[in-house]
Design an enzyme around this catalytic site. Structure first.
Site, mmCIF file in Angstrom:
data_model
loop_
_atom_site.group_PDB
_atom_site.id
_atom_site.type_symbol
_atom_site.label_atom_id
_atom_site.label_comp_id
_atom_site.label_asym_id
_atom_site.label_seq_id
_atom_site.Cartn_x
_atom_site.Cartn_y
_atom_site.Cartn_z
ATOM 1 N N TRP A 2 0.872 -1.186 0.000
ATOM 2 C CA TRP A 2 0.000 0.000 0.000
ATOM 3 C C TRP A 2 0.900 1.225 0.000
ATOM 4 O O TRP A 2 2.127 1.085 0.009
ATOM 5 C CB TRP A 2 -0.942 -0.012 1.215
ATOM 6 C CG TRP A 2 -2.290 0.566 0.879
ATOM 7 C CD1 TRP A 2 -2.720 1.833 1.141
ATOM 8 C CD2 TRP A 2 -3.358 -0.093 0.184
ATOM 9 N NE1 TRP A 2 -4.001 1.999 0.644
ATOM 10 C CE2 TRP A 2 -4.408 0.844 0.055
ATOM 11 C CE3 TRP A 2 -3.531 -1.375 -0.356
ATOM 12 C CZ2 TRP A 2 -5.613 0.534 -0.576
ATOM 13 C CZ3 TRP A 2 -4.729 -1.689 -0.985
ATOM 14 C CH2 TRP A 2 -5.762 -0.741 -1.090
ATOM 15 N N ASP A 3 0.320 2.418 0.000
ATOM 16 C CA ASP A 3 1.217 3.583 -0.066
ATOM 17 C C ASP A 3 1.853 3.926 1.285
ATOM 18 O O ASP A 3 2.598 4.889 1.402
ATOM 19 C CB ASP A 3 0.531 4.814 -0.707
ATOM 20 C CG ASP A 3 -0.697 5.275 0.045
ATOM 21 O OD1 ASP A 3 -1.016 4.716 1.104
ATOM 22 O OD2 ASP A 3 -1.356 6.227 -0.433
ATOM 23 N N TRP A 4 1.580 3.118 2.313
ATOM 24 C CA TRP A 4 2.274 3.277 3.600
ATOM 25 C C TRP A 4 2.830 1.957 4.098
ATOM 26 O O TRP A 4 3.283 1.857 5.226
ATOM 27 C CB TRP A 4 1.336 3.852 4.673
ATOM 28 C CG TRP A 4 -0.078 3.363 4.551
ATOM 29 C CD1 TRP A 4 -1.147 4.084 4.143
ATOM 30 C CD2 TRP A 4 -0.585 2.023 4.802
ATOM 31 N NE1 TRP A 4 -2.282 3.298 4.097
ATOM 32 C CE2 TRP A 4 -1.965 2.032 4.501
ATOM 33 C CE3 TRP A 4 -0.003 0.836 5.232
ATOM 34 C CZ2 TRP A 4 -2.766 0.897 4.633
ATOM 35 C CZ3 TRP A 4 -0.796 -0.300 5.351
ATOM 36 C CH2 TRP A 4 -2.162 -0.252 5.055
ATOM 37 N N ASN B 167 -14.031 0.957 0.969
ATOM 38 C CA ASN B 167 -13.268 2.195 1.022
ATOM 39 C C ASN B 167 -13.035 2.741 -0.385
ATOM 40 O O ASN B 167 -12.317 2.130 -1.173
ATOM 41 C CB ASN B 167 -11.915 1.943 1.698
ATOM 42 C CG ASN B 167 -11.014 3.171 1.624
ATOM 43 O OD1 ASN B 167 -11.256 4.171 2.277
ATOM 44 N ND2 ASN B 167 -9.974 3.105 0.791
ATOM 45 N N GLU B 168 -13.678 3.857 -0.698
ATOM 46 C CA GLU B 168 -13.405 4.674 -1.893
ATOM 47 C C GLU B 168 -13.810 4.058 -3.224
ATOM 48 O O GLU B 168 -13.442 4.564 -4.277
ATOM 49 C CB GLU B 168 -11.925 5.111 -1.933
ATOM 50 C CG GLU B 168 -11.579 6.022 -0.762
ATOM 51 C CD GLU B 168 -10.152 6.580 -0.777
ATOM 52 O OE1 GLU B 168 -9.333 6.130 -1.591
ATOM 53 O OE2 GLU B 168 -9.862 7.472 0.039
ATOM 54 N N GLU C 113 -11.566 11.050 6.280
ATOM 55 C CA GLU C 113 -10.154 10.784 5.932
ATOM 56 C C GLU C 113 -9.514 12.068 5.465
ATOM 57 O O GLU C 113 -10.037 12.721 4.564
ATOM 58 C CB GLU C 113 -10.052 9.776 4.776
ATOM 59 C CG GLU C 113 -9.672 8.375 5.150
ATOM 60 C CD GLU C 113 -9.198 7.565 3.936
ATOM 61 O OE1 GLU C 113 -8.383 8.068 3.146
ATOM 62 O OE2 GLU C 113 -9.650 6.430 3.790
#
Length: 858
Positions: free
Chosen positions: A167-169, A435-436, A533
Site C-alpha cells: 500500500w502507499d504506507w 473504502n473509496e 479521511e
C-alpha cells in the site's frame, strides 16, 4: 485445540522447520533464525521468494477422546491465510480461499486415534494472478499497484488482507499461514456455533429489549426441545423460554424485555468523554432434553445508534451525524490500519497500547479501514471497555472487484460470519461496504471508457447492495449501513447507489488530501458534513528508523529513504510543505541533518492536521453558503504497519509522534480555536461538554524576543455552549497589534486559553501571524531538563532562556509517553510528566533525552 507446534516445509521440501500455530511462514522462518527481521532495510524485496513458494503445514496428533462415542466431530479453522487444501489422514476435507472466513469440516468418518493433518498452501500471489487470467468477462482494475509501492498484482482477485500486496504506507508481504485458532469439536446432540446479543430501546414502551441470537448445529434426526434461561442479576431480570431446535443448522431468536422500572435504571454505554462504558454480566443457560447443558457468560451493553441524514435549515443537502443514546456526538478520531504485516505478532498488549493511546488523545472513534483485516475479538473488547466507537468497513478498498458466483458466495459467507461474530459489540456504530470504490467509479480512477461504465456500476450494486447490504440488514438491524466511504449517504442511494460526486460537501462524508497548497490556510479545506479521511505524511523518529537501517541509510534522500517511501513524490512533498513555513536544515553533519528533517516533518504534519481538524471542529454549528454542520473528524491515520514515512500519528511500536500530542489538544473536550478571515481574528469556543460553561478567555500576545508578554486580554463571562462551536471573540489583527505596541505580524505570536470554575481549563492554543521562517526576534535558547521520579511516573522540569517553538522531548527507544510535547514554550519553566510503559530509571531517561526546539535546526 491444535494450537502450538506444527511442521512447516517449502514447496520442494528443501526447507523444513518447526512452526507455531497461530502463525505464518515469515514469522516461523524468523523465529528459527532462517531469515533476518523482514522489516530490516530492503528485506521486503529480498524476501519475495517466501510469498512465491507454496508451503505446507502439518501435524500429527492423538485424539484425546474415544472417537466412537461422538456423533459428530468437526475440524474448525477460525482463520486460514488464504488459499489451501485441507487434508486429514490423506483424505481431502476441502479447500479454503478466504482469509476472513471461518471453515468447519466434518471429520466424523475420517478421524482416528492418531491423526495426520495437513494444510497445503498455494502462493497467494500466483493464485491471484491465475484468478485474474481466468476472468474472461471484463477487466477488473487496477491490475497492479504503482511501481513505487514495490507490490504484487491482482490483489482484488483474492479475499485476503488487501494491503498485504503493498500500500502507499506499507510493504508487500503476502503471508501464508494458519493465522487464527484451529481446533477439534465433538458433540452428540447439539452445538452452539454463534451467540450474539443486540439491545434495542422501544420508544413507545420506554423500555429496553435484548435480542439474543443463537445459531446451533443439531445432530439428531428429530427436533430437540428444551429451556433457555437468561439472567442479568444487576437488572433483576430473569426469563425462561421453551425452545425447539430443528435438525441441522438453525437459529433461535429470543427477546428479553427489561421491565420498565429496571429500564429506567439501565446505565447506557457511552463513547469516551461522554459518560461511562457500563456493561452488565449476563448468563444464558441452554438446558435441552438430552440432559446436556451449555452455559454462556457474556457482557451486555445498552446503547442506541442512529445515523441522522435530514434536511438542514438554510442549506441544500442533508446532515450526516451520529446520535448515540439520543445525543448528537461529534466524532473525533482517526483511521486504523493493521498493526503489523504479520498478524500473529499483534498481541493483546499491542492492541491495548495503541487503542489506549487513541483514548488518551481524547479520541472517541476509529474507522477500521477496508484494506486491512476485520480485527480480532480483543480489539473490539478493548474498544467496548474504553469507549472507542468503530466505523467498520468491509474489506474492499480502492479497487473494483469480480462478481462471479464463486466470488460472491465466498463474500456472502465472509460477511455473515463477521457480522455474527461482531454485532454484539456496542463500539461498532456503523457498517460500511468499502473504502473509496464509489468514488473510484464516479471519478473514473481507472479510465474506463464511458460505453463500458454500466457493467462496473452493475457489478458495484451487485456486490455491495444486493449481497453485502442484504446480509447485513438480515443479520443486524441494530445499526446503520452505508455502501461506501466517501459517500453521499441517502443521496447516493437515490442516485442508484453511485452519486455523480461522492465528495459533495452537502451530503455524507468526504476524504480530502492536498499536498500542493498551504496547509496552514484553512480556506483550502472542504466545509463538509463529516471528514472521514484527511492527512499529511511525516517520518517516524530516528530511534524507530535506526532499528531497521544502517548508518549509510541515514539521510533524507538515501536509497533506503526512497525505498521506504511508498507514496509517489512523498519525500519531496514533505520538503515543499516544510519550506513554506520553515527554513530547511543545512547542517554538514549528515546524521544531524537527517534528524533535523525528521523533526521538521513531524512538526509540519502536526501543525497541518491541527489546522485542518480545528477547522472541522469549529464548523459544527454554522452553515456558511450552504456548507457546514461538520460532525466528524477522523484523520488518516492512527497507527503504522512498519517503520517508514506515513500519515500515522503513532509509530510502529506505539511511540507518539508530535501529531499525536497535538491531537490530545485539538480533540480536547473544551478548546478555543482561532482563524483569520480578511485580516480579522476570530476565536471560537468549541465544546463537547454536556452543559454550558461560563469561562474567561485569556489572550496573550508575546514578542518572539521575550518571555514577558507584550500584552494580555481577559474577556470574562464568556458562555461556551454545550456541544457546539460558536464565535466568542473577534478583532482586527492590525488593531490588536497596535494595542500591543512594538508588535508586528513577524515579531509576535498569539496564545489563548479558556479558564472556568472548578479547575475547568482548555489547553493553551496558539496562532502564528506569519511563517516561522520569517519570524523576527526568535533567539536560540538553552533548554535544560531536571528529571525526577515520583511513584511510577517521571517528572521533567524544563527551563528555557527564550521563547522556544515546538519543544520536543525524545527519550529514544524507552517506551512510554509524555503528558505534552511539541509545545510552544512561552514561560521560563514548564513541568512535563513521562508515563513509562516498561520499567526505566532517572539515569536511563537522562542519558537518552534529547531536547529539540525550532532554533536547534541549522
Amino acid at each position: 485445540s491444535l494450537r502450538g507446534s506444527w511442521r512447516l516445509r517449502s514447496g520442494n521440501g528443501s526447507v523444513s522447520l518447526r512452526a507455531e500455530v497461530p502463525g505464518c511462514v515469515h514469522t516461523a522462518l524468523l523465529r528459527r533464525g532462517l531469515i533476518q527481521d523482514p522489516y530490516y532495510r530492503f528485506n521486503d524485496v529480498m524476501y519475495r521468494w517466501i510469498s512465491l513458494d507454496n508451503w505446507t503445514y502439518s501435524k500429527t496428533f492423538t485424539t484425546p477422546f474415544d472417537v466412537r462415542k461422538w456423533q459428530k466431530v468437526n475440524l474448525v479453522f477460525e482463520g486460514v491465510d488464504t488459499v489451501a487444501q485441507i487434508l486429514l489422514n490423506n483424505v481431502t476435507l476441502g479447500r479454503t480461499d478466504n482469509m476472513f472466513n471461518r471453515y468447519s469440516f466434518d471429520i466424523t468418518s475420517v478421524i482416528q486415534e492418531v491423526n495426520f493433518v495437513e494444510v497445503r498452501f498455494l502462493s497467494a500471489v500466483s493464485y491471484a494472478a491465475e484468478q485474474s487470467r481466468c476472468h474472461k468477462a471484463h477487466s477488473i482494475p487496477p491490475a497492479c499497484p504503482p511501481p513505487v509501492q514495490k507490490g504484487e498484482c491482482h490483489v482484488n482477485f483474492i479475499r485476503k488482507e488487501q494491503c498485504s500486496f503493498s500500500w502507499d504506507w506499507g510493504p508487500s508481504f503476502p503471508t501464508q499461514g494458519i493465522w487464527k485458532d484451529v481446533r477439534i469439536e465433538a458433540y452428540n446432540h447439539y452445538h452452539l456455533i454463534y451467540f450474539s446479543l443486540t439491545p434495542f430501546f422501544i420508544k413507545s414502551a420506554q423500555q429496553w429489549c435484548l435480542e439474543i441470537d443463537s445459531i446451533f448445529d443439531v445432530v439428531s434426526s428429530k427436533p430437540a426441545a428444551g429451556l433457555v434461561t437468561v439472567n442479568i442479576p444487576k437488572l433483576q431480570t430473569q426469563q425462561t423460554f421453551s425452545v425447539k431446535l430443528q435438525p441441522g443448522e438453525g437459529s433461535i431468536v429470543l427477546l428479553v424485555n427489561i421491565n420498565k422500572v429496571r429500564s429506567s435504571a439501565v446505565e447506557a454505554w457511552w463513547p469516551n468523554g461522554h459518560g461511562k462504558q457500563t456493561g452488565y454480566n449476563m448468563t444464558t443457560t441452554f438446558l435441552m432434553e438430552a440432559g446436556c447443558q451449555i452455559e454462556k457468560f457474556s457482557k451486555v451493553y445498552f446503547r442506541t445508534v442512529e445515523l441522522v441524514q435530514e434536511p438542514i435549515p438554510g442549506s441544500p443537502g442533508l446532515s450526516f451525524y451520529f446520535r448515540i443514546n439520543g445525543r448528537p456526538i461529534f466524532i473525533k478520531g482517526s483511521n486504523w490500519i493493521p498493526a503489523d504485516s504479520f498478524q500473529d505478532r499483534v498481541t493483546y498488549d499491542t492492541l491495548r497500547l495503541l487503542l489506549k493511546s487513541a483514548a488518551d488523545a481524547n479520541m472517541n472513534a476509529l474507522r477500521v479501514w477496508g484494506g486491512g483485516v476485520y480485527e480480532q475479538d480483543e480489539f473490539y473488547d478493548i474498544c467496548d471497555e474504553i469507549g472507542i466507537m468503530i466505523w467498520q468497513d468491509f474489506m474492499f478498498a480502492c479497487a473494483l472487484y469480480p462478481t462471479d458466483q464463486n466470488y460472491l458466495e465466498s463474500v456472502r459467507a465472509e460477511v455473515s460470519h463477521q457480522v455474527r461474530r461482531l454485532k454484539s459489540h456496542p463500539s461498532i456504530i456503523l457498517w460500511s461496504g468499502n473504502n473509496e470504490n464509489e468514488a473510484a467509479i464516479a471519478s473514473n480512477w481507472f479510465s474506463i471508457p464511458s460505453a463500458d461504465i454500466g457493467v462496473y456500476i452493475k457489478d458495484y450494486v451487485t456486490l455491495y447492495v444486493k449481497n453485502i447490504q442484504e446480509i447485513v440488514l438480515s443479520e443486524d438491524k441494530s445499526r446503520p449501513f452505508v455502501a461506501s466511504s466517501p459517500t453521499n449517504g441517502l443521496e447516493s442511494v437515490r442516485e442508484g447507489w453511485l452519486s455523480r460526486d461522492p465528495y459533495d460537501t452537502h451530503y455524507g462524508d468526504t476524504h480530502f488530501y492536498d499536498y500542493n497548497n498551504d496547509c496552514w490556510n484553512w480556506t483550502m479545506y472542504p466545509k463538509t458534513r463529516f471528514a472521514s479521511e484527511y492527512g499529511f505524511q511525516s517520518w517516524p523518529s530516528f530511534s524507530t528508523i535506526e532499528k531497521v537501517s544502517s548508518p549509510e541509510d541515514w539521510s533524507y534522500m538515501s536509497n533506503f529513504s526512497l525505498h521506504r517511501q511508498h507514496h509517489e513524490g512523498g519525500n519531496t512533498q514533505m520538503l515543499q510543505e516544510i519550506g513554506r513555513h520553515f527554513k530547511l536544515p543545512q547542517s554538514t553533519d549528515h546524521v544531524k541533518k537527517f534528524r533535523d528533517m525528521i523533526y521538521l516533518t513531524q512538526v509540519m504534519q502536526a501543525q497541518c492536521i491541527k489546522t485542518e481538524t480545528e477547522f472541522y471542529r469549529s464548523s459544527q454549528s454554522e452553515i456558511i453558503k450552504g456548507e457546514g454542520h461538520t460532525m466528524g473528524a477522523l484523520y488518516w491515520q492512527l497507527n503504522d504497519i512498519w517503520q517508514a514515512p506515513s500519515w500515522a500519528s503513532l509509530e510502529y511500536g506505539g511511540k507518539w509522534k508530535l501529531l499525536h500530542y497535538f491531537a490530545q489538544n485539538f480533540f480536547a473536550p473544551l478548546l478555543p480555536v482561532a482563524c483569520e478571515d480578511k485580516g480579522v481574528l476570530h476565536i471560537y469556543g468549541v465544546s463537547d461538554l454536556h452543559v454550558d460553561h461560563k469561562v474567561t478567555l485569556r489572550v496573550v500576545v508575546h514578542a518572539w524576543s521575550s518571555l514577558e508578554p507584550v500584552c494580555t486580554l481577559a474577556k470574562e463571562g464568556v458562555t461556551v455552549k454545550a456541544q457546539s462551536a460558536l464565535p466568542i471573540y473577534k478583532e482586527c489583527i492590525s488593531d490588536l497589534l497596535e494595542r500591543c505596541r512594538n508588535c508586528t505580524r513577524k515579531s509576535c505570536v498569539i496564545t489563548f486559553c479558556l479558564v472556568g470554575e472548578d479547575g475547568l481549563r482548555s489547553p493553551t492554543n496558539h496562532y502564528f501571524l506569519s511563517s516561522l521562517k520569517d519570524a523576527v526576534g526568535l533567539q536560540k535558547t538553552q533548554l535544560s531538563a531536571l528529571v525526577s521520579q515520583q511513584d511510577d511516573i517521571y517528572i521533567f522540569v524544563l527551563q528555557t532562556t527564550a521563547i522556544a517553538p515546538f519543544v520536543s522531548l525524545d527519550v529514544g527507544s524507552i517506551k512510554g509517553r509524555f503528558s505534552d510535547n511539541g509545545f510552544l514554550m512561552t514561560e521560563k519553566k514548564k513541568v512535563v510528566v513521562f508515563y513509562p510503559w516498561e520499567p526505566t530509571s532517572v539515569e536511563e531517561l537522562e542519558s537518552s533525552l534529547t531536547l529539540t526546539s525550532l532554533l536547534d535546526i541549522v
